[in-house]
Design a protein around this motif. Structure first.
Motif, short mmCIF file in Angstrom:
data_model
loop_
_atom_site.label_atom_id
_atom_site.label_comp_id
_atom_site.label_asym_id
_atom_site.label_seq_id
_atom_site.Cartn_x
_atom_site.Cartn_y
_atom_site.Cartn_z
N ARG A 44 0.53 -0.91 -0.22
CA ARG A 44 0.00 -0.25 0.13
C ARG A 44 0.53 1.13 -0.52
O ARG A 44 0.24 2.48 -0.58
N VAL A 62 -2.41 -4.41 -4.87
CA VAL A 62 -3.68 -4.21 -3.57
C VAL A 62 -5.01 -4.89 -3.84
O VAL A 62 -5.32 -4.82 -4.86
N ASP A 70 -2.86 -8.60 0.40
CA ASP A 70 -2.73 -7.47 -0.76
C ASP A 70 -1.92 -8.54 -0.83
O ASP A 70 -0.95 -9.44 -0.32
#
Length: 685
Positions: A356, A387, A395
């Motif tokens: 992220r 993501v 993820d």
């Protein structure tokens, strides 16, 4: 029991609204069975249709209900009969209830396997989901779906939903479609499910997963961010090239009465001495040899192992860079996916945080990877964050191999803006070309993308499997014609072409097609056709031949001397009469071309091409009465070769009899006939 054995239930909607697409469904289902016969011959498949007039299933006999659901084929090992069953699907008369069909399919799997082969039980639902399902006796429809999904998860079942939404009539109210889509989406949230919406027969052909590939990790270990920061990860292949199945040799020499004959062919190789062909060399007296030029260098296995590069197994982060620095065309080989070690919460959290952060900052990582201990090669690749937008999927990263400096090939193409104005398109031509390109857009706004990669099968492989199935029944079967669905992949769509005929006609009107007159053999082809590779005594012939095409090429208004057609471009420029500057431009450009070829030559590989250009320059200067231009350049070229340690080119020119332009050839020349070869006298001595 086979290690990768799969149990599959095909649930096929044969109601009235599906009649138009049933032929395509028959193709894709029969293709699935054909592939299983090749790759997974121990798999077991059952076929259930719903929307039929009659009802035939165990649940109806035991508890009642579940009407218009018929079991065409109970679960059995795949064979040729299953192909026939899928190719002869009945046409139903009632709207199908896909929820009843799912329950019937689950019941078949539970009764057959109980709690065995968990994770290898799959249900494939093919429907348009356009009609409402029945209300349950208790609770809501959503409660019913949640209960079914929980039972699926408990018994280790998966479900794939292929929802076909083509041009079908009658079309129910949208609320029914929305409700059904919502109910089917519950399966993907609560179980290992996949829902795919398709709008064409081509997409339907590629939407059904025909092969069950067990994922195998490429690497299990640490993703090393620094010596003190490491994350436990697993690496899988995300994509892989689909290849033809391996065809083995078959022997028919075994007697027909031998039931245990394998019909395999065993190959034995013998190595014999060159000096004594009758003597067989045993393995201990053989050694590998590797070509190095004209020689063969023997290298023993011990030396080979000692010279091997043996890096340590591991995946290390070299650094981060902006995502814009890595071009898409840099990617090599297949795509890998890197996930956190399953069950390791700290690793999952670390991977998610890193992915992220990279996504937010628009960064990618550069990795150095050695997948296995003792692996001879090191891989450098790019780490791209992936993501997830689903709560039940963590993820991860995508990994693509990047090229080394030796792998990069830079191809420079001249710009159209460098061409003369007469060769550039006008406004009307540019607009017509733009419209033609827009017409061929496979993803127009408001419509489904045509030929989506994930739903477009390989037509060569599909035709191969179809032919293989025909030959299993008739060994003399001919290759079948290309299927209409596959034609839409390999040929232009006739509907689109007919709809955009005005655009095509406009393009044809703006671009006039003319026949290209055949030119006489150019200097390049004349030199290439020399069998011996020698230019001795051929310079005069080359000069005459090269200038024969001046008249033919004068119509082509060339403004620069290109890489591949230097001689032709020079001749076209020097023959132009629209401006007196073209002669000097052509001579100047050809001089630079000769110098570039000589300077960038490796062991004389560009010398023949440089000679070709120099001969054309000499003849052009004679015709245009510019002898000093050539003579001065020849002297400059000689000095240039001495300074750059390229005397071999001077010797090459001397052997090919390239001389100054004399007074006999051009009146303005200062060189007498006896001094024509004076520049190379010293070199020859």
């Amino acid at each position: 029991m086979a290690r990768n054995k799969e149990a599959l239930i095909l649930l096929i909607d044969v109601g009235p609204s599906m009649h138009s697409v049933l032929p395509e469904i028959q193709k894709v289902c029969s293709l699935l069975i054909q592939k299983k016969l090749v790759f997974n011959k121990y798999d077991e498949v059952g076929v259930v249709v719903f929307g039929t007039k009659d009802t035939d299933n165990d649940l109806m006999k035991e508890v009642g209900g579940y009407e218009h659901v018929t079991v065409l084929q109970p679960i059995k090992v795949v064979d040729g009969d299953l192909v026939d069953v899928t190719q002869q699907l009945p046409q139903g008369t009632h709207p199908g209830d896909f929820m009843d069909a799912i329950v019937v399919g689950m019941d078949m799997l539970i009764k057959k396997y109980q709690d065995t082969i968990k994770g290898k039980k799959r249900i494939c639902l093919i429907t348009n989901a356009m009609y409402p399902i029945k209300d349950p006796y208790e609770g809501t429809k959503e409660d019913q779906v949640y209960t079914i999904a929980e039972q699926m998860a408990a018994h280790g079942m998966k479900i794939d939903c292929i929802i076909y939404r083509g041009d079908q009539n009658p079309v129910p109210h949208n609320t029914t479609i929305e409700e059904n889509d919502m109910l089917l989406s519950i399966f993907s949230k609560k179980t290992k499910a996949k829902a795919v919406h398709v709008e064409s027969s081509t997409s339907l052909l590629g939407a059904l997963r025909t092969r069950n590939l067990a994922p195998v990790t490429t690497f299990r270990g640490d993703l090393e961010l620094s010596p003190t920061c490491k994350i436990k990860v697993w690496v899988y292949k995300k994509t892989s090239e689909e290849k033809f199945p391996t065809l083995k040799k078959y022997s028919d020499k075994a007697p027909s009465t031998d039931k245990f004959a394998t019909h395999e062919i065993k190959l034995d190789y013998e190595y014999k001495s060159v000096q004594d062909p009758s003597k067989v060399v045993p393995p201990e007296q053989r050694i590998k040899g590797y070509r190095y030029g004209p020689q063969v260098i023997p290298i023993s296995s011990a030396e080979f192992e000692a010279a091997k590069f043996k890096p340590e197994k591991g995946v290390k982060l070299l650094g981060f860079t902006s995502a814009s620095n890595i071009m898409r065309h840099y990617y090599m080989k297949d795509v890998n996916i890197i996930i956190a070690d399953p069950g390791n919460k700290k690793a999952i959290l670390a991977v998610s945080a890193l992915a992220r952060a990279m996504k937010e900052m628009d960064k990618v990582g550069i990795l150095r990877c050695v997948w296995r201990q003792g692996q001879a090669n090191v891989v450098i690749g790019v780490l791209t964050p992936n993501v997830s937008d689903k709560d039940n999927i963590a993820d991860s990263f995508y990994f693509n191999v990047l090229p080394f400096a030796e792998d990069v090939r830079e191809f420079e193409f001249p710009s159209f803006s460098n061409l003369p104005k007469s060769l550039q398109p006008n406004k009307e031509q540019q607009e017509a070309a733009d419209k033609l390109v827009m017409m061929m857009d496979l993803a127009p706004a408001g419509k489904e993308e045509a030929l989506r990669p994930e739903f477009t099968p390989n037509p060569v492989l599909e035709r191969f499997y179809h032919h293989l199935e025909l030959k299993s029944k008739n060994p003399d079967a001919a290759v079948p014609p290309l299927d209409s669905t596959l034609k839409r992949i390999t040929e232009p769509d006739h509907e689109v072409v007919s709809q955009k005929k005005l655009v095509i006609d406009e393009f044809c009107r703006n671009f006039e097609l003319k026949e290209n007159p055949k030119l006489k053999k150019s200097v390049r082809r004349l030199l290439r056709d020399q069998k011996s590779g020698s230019f001795e005594g051929q310079v005069g012939k080359i000069e005459n031949k090269s200038m024969d095409i001046v008249g033919s090429t004068s119509a082509v208004k060339v403004g620069t001397i290109g890489e591949l057609t230097a001689v032709q471009d020079f001749e076209a420029m020097i023959s132009r009469r629209d401006s007196p500057e073209w002669v000097s431009k052509a001579i100047f450009g050809m001089k630079n071309k000769v110098l570039d070829l000589v300077e960038n030559s490796y062991e004389g590989d560009n010398y023949p091409k440089a000679l070709e250009c120099l001969v054309a320059l000499r003849k052009g200067c004679v015709i245009e009465q510019e002898p000093k231009q050539f003579n001065n350049f020849l002297q400059h070229l000689y000095r240039f070769c001495e300074e750059k340690d390229l005397k071999s080119f001077c010797e090459f020119l001397a052997s090919k009899d390239v001389t100054f332009i004399t007074k006999t050839e051009a009146e303005d020349s200062d060189i007498a006939d006896k001094d024509a070869r004076s520049l190379f006298v010293k070199a020859e001595t």
